[in-house]
Design an enzyme around this catalytic site. Structure first.
Site, PDB file in Angstrom:
ATOM      1  N   SER A 134      12.085  47.284   1.157  1.00 40.09           N
ATOM      2  CA  SER A 134      11.377  46.978  -0.077  1.00 40.09           C
ATOM      3  C   SER A 134      11.957  47.789  -1.241  1.00 40.09           C
ATOM      4  O   SER A 134      13.159  47.743  -1.494  1.00 40.09           O
ATOM      5  CB  SER A 134       9.884  47.227   0.124  1.00 40.09           C
ATOM      6  OG  SER A 134       9.122  46.667  -0.903  1.00 40.09           O
TER       7      SER A 134
ATOM      8  N   HIS B  29       6.348  40.751   4.653  1.00 42.10           N
ATOM      9  CA  HIS B  29       7.225  41.671   3.932  1.00 42.10           C
ATOM     10  C   HIS B  29       7.734  42.827   4.792  1.00 42.10           C
ATOM     11  O   HIS B  29       8.481  43.665   4.311  1.00 42.10           O
ATOM     12  CB  HIS B  29       6.459  42.223   2.720  1.00 42.10           C
ATOM     13  CG  HIS B  29       7.309  42.951   1.732  1.00 42.10           C
ATOM     14  ND1 HIS B  29       8.419  42.386   1.121  1.00 42.10           N
ATOM     15  CD2 HIS B  29       7.207  44.218   1.238  1.00 42.10           C
ATOM     16  CE1 HIS B  29       8.960  43.261   0.303  1.00 42.10           C
ATOM     17  NE2 HIS B  29       8.255  44.384   0.364  1.00 42.10           N
TER      18      HIS B  29
ATOM     19  N   ASP C 185       7.807  35.388   2.311  1.00 44.11           N
ATOM     20  CA  ASP C 185       7.495  36.754   1.895  1.00 44.11           C
ATOM     21  C   ASP C 185       6.875  36.687   0.503  1.00 44.11           C
ATOM     22  O   ASP C 185       7.553  36.333  -0.463  1.00 44.11           O
ATOM     23  CB  ASP C 185       8.775  37.598   1.882  1.00 44.11           C
ATOM     24  CG  ASP C 185       8.537  39.063   1.530  1.00 44.11           C
ATOM     25  OD1 ASP C 185       7.444  39.400   1.064  1.00 44.11           O
ATOM     26  OD2 ASP C 185       9.472  39.863   1.722  1.00 44.11           O
TER      27      ASP C 185
END
Length: 267
Positions: A95, A245, A217
């Protein structure tokens, strides 16, 4: 302060193996990698850590000004590399940590020589010709909700971020991780994350790069993976048969396989 204690650094795997450094995202800690570590540790020296403000990192090292910028998190990464004298590292960033890796690699390419971006996003807010997945109003509302009731926000948002509604235990784990984070520190990290724009930084990447995205996602939609892949010359884009995610939790075998295959091919 000892950097290893500050960031709760853990080293496992083959002492003489190539180095993989695994970096968690917002609201998480190194425990989020536990399902991929066994496969990676067979051939690699695996370095894990917690950012200050997360997990079991030393809270006394918290500095709001430093961690109000992704540069502060990148500095943590580089100080760990210096403390352990790590070189030729493959940095695996989940991320927002994917962009932290971009910054760290740009500052010390002799230490971080490859990048694996897991569900990356250089900008979460839509812009002209760019789809990040959120409007400005969406992010403002998200941050206002987080800042007014962090625990309530965590309980509501974690399952959405995780996806995989047929596996509620995954959402529960992410909720627990979010709730274990100090709310004041989490607010700063959230603003740093969701208001960031690293698109210009992406254009500076010269390291071999793997972009790992999931089929679905809500935080980093497929358009974002395609954008990152297009901007970084020679990068590889792999779409995992995974939802949500956090593929290191929802699809650990596929995630580990993609990392191993990429590092083997670029050594």
């Amino acid at each position: 302060m000892d950097t290893r204690l500050r960031n709760n650094v853990t080293v496992t795997g083959r002492a003489d193996g190539p180095v993989l450094m695994l970096a968690h995202g917002f609201g998480c800690d190194q425990n989020m990698w536990r399902l991929v570590v066994p496969a990676l540790a067979e051939s690699y020296r695996v370095v894990l850590f917690d950012y200050v403000g997360s997990g079991r990192a030393d809270p006394s090292a918290w500095d709001e000004q430093r961690y109000s910028s992704l540069e502060g998190y990148a500095q943590d990464v580089l100080e760990i590399c210096e403390e352990l004298d790590l070189r030729d590292v493959t940095f695996v960033g989940h991320s927002v940590s994917a962009m932290v890796g971009v910054l760290a690699s740009g500052k010390a390419p002799q230490r971080i020589s490859r990048l694996v971006m897991v569900a990356p996003s250089p900008r979460y807010i839509d812009d002209d010709g760019y789809r990040g997945g959120f409007s400005t109003e969406d992010i403002d509302e998200l941050l206002e909700s987080l800042e007014s009731n962090y625990l309530g926000w965590s309980a509501a948002m974690a399952p959405v971020i995780m996806g995989n509604t047929d596996r509620p235990e995954l959402g529960e784990e992410l909720t627990t991780s979010f709730c274990a984070t100090d709310p004041d520190m989490a607010r700063v990290f959230a603003r740093t994350t969701f208001l960031s724009d690293s698109r210009t930084d992406l254009r500076t990447v010269t390291a071999p790069t793997l972009v790992l995205e999931c089929e679905q996602d809500v935080i980093a939609p497929r358009e974002v993976g395609a954008y990152v892949h297009a901007v970084i010359p020679g990068s590889r884009l792999v779409t995992l048969e995974a939802t949500g995610h956090c593929p290191q939790l929802s699809a650990p075998e596929a995630t580990a396989h993609a990392i191993i295959e990429f590092t083997a091919a670029t050594r």
